[in-house]
Scaffold this motif. Structure first.
Motif: not given
Length: 90
Positions: A48-58
């Motif tokens: 199951x998808x928990x979360x998405x993190x965006x950092x440094x354009x990734x």
């Protein structure tokens, strides 16, 4: 009367399910196309998808199944042994 009692028992489940679906949808729109295709593979395995993190354009998507974690990078590469530690929920 029995029908009403059954509805009362299931309503917390329905509310939690709605919250989970809304939360999953908010994370889903943050995925790249490559991450979405990779996640389909994980979903077939029960993740199951928990979360998405965006950092440094990734962006990194984090998914779980039982006590196992997997991450998906921007290009759709799945890591079944990520070196991340999740905070405990209070």
């Amino acid at each position: 009367m029995l029908h009403t009692a059954a509805m009362k028992l299931t309503s917390p489940f329905i509310e939690n399910r709605k919250e989970t679906l809304m939360d999953t949808n908010s994370h889903w729109i943050k995925l790249t196309n490559a991450q979405r295709f990779a996640f389909y593979t994980l979903a077939k395995l029960g993740y199951q998808l928990l979360f998405v993190r965006n950092a440094n354009n990734c962006s990194t998507a984090v998914a779980s199944q039982d006590n196992k974690l997997a991450t998906i990078d921007d290009e759709g590469e799945i890591n079944f042994n990520p070196s991340i530690i999740l905070r405990e929920q209070k």
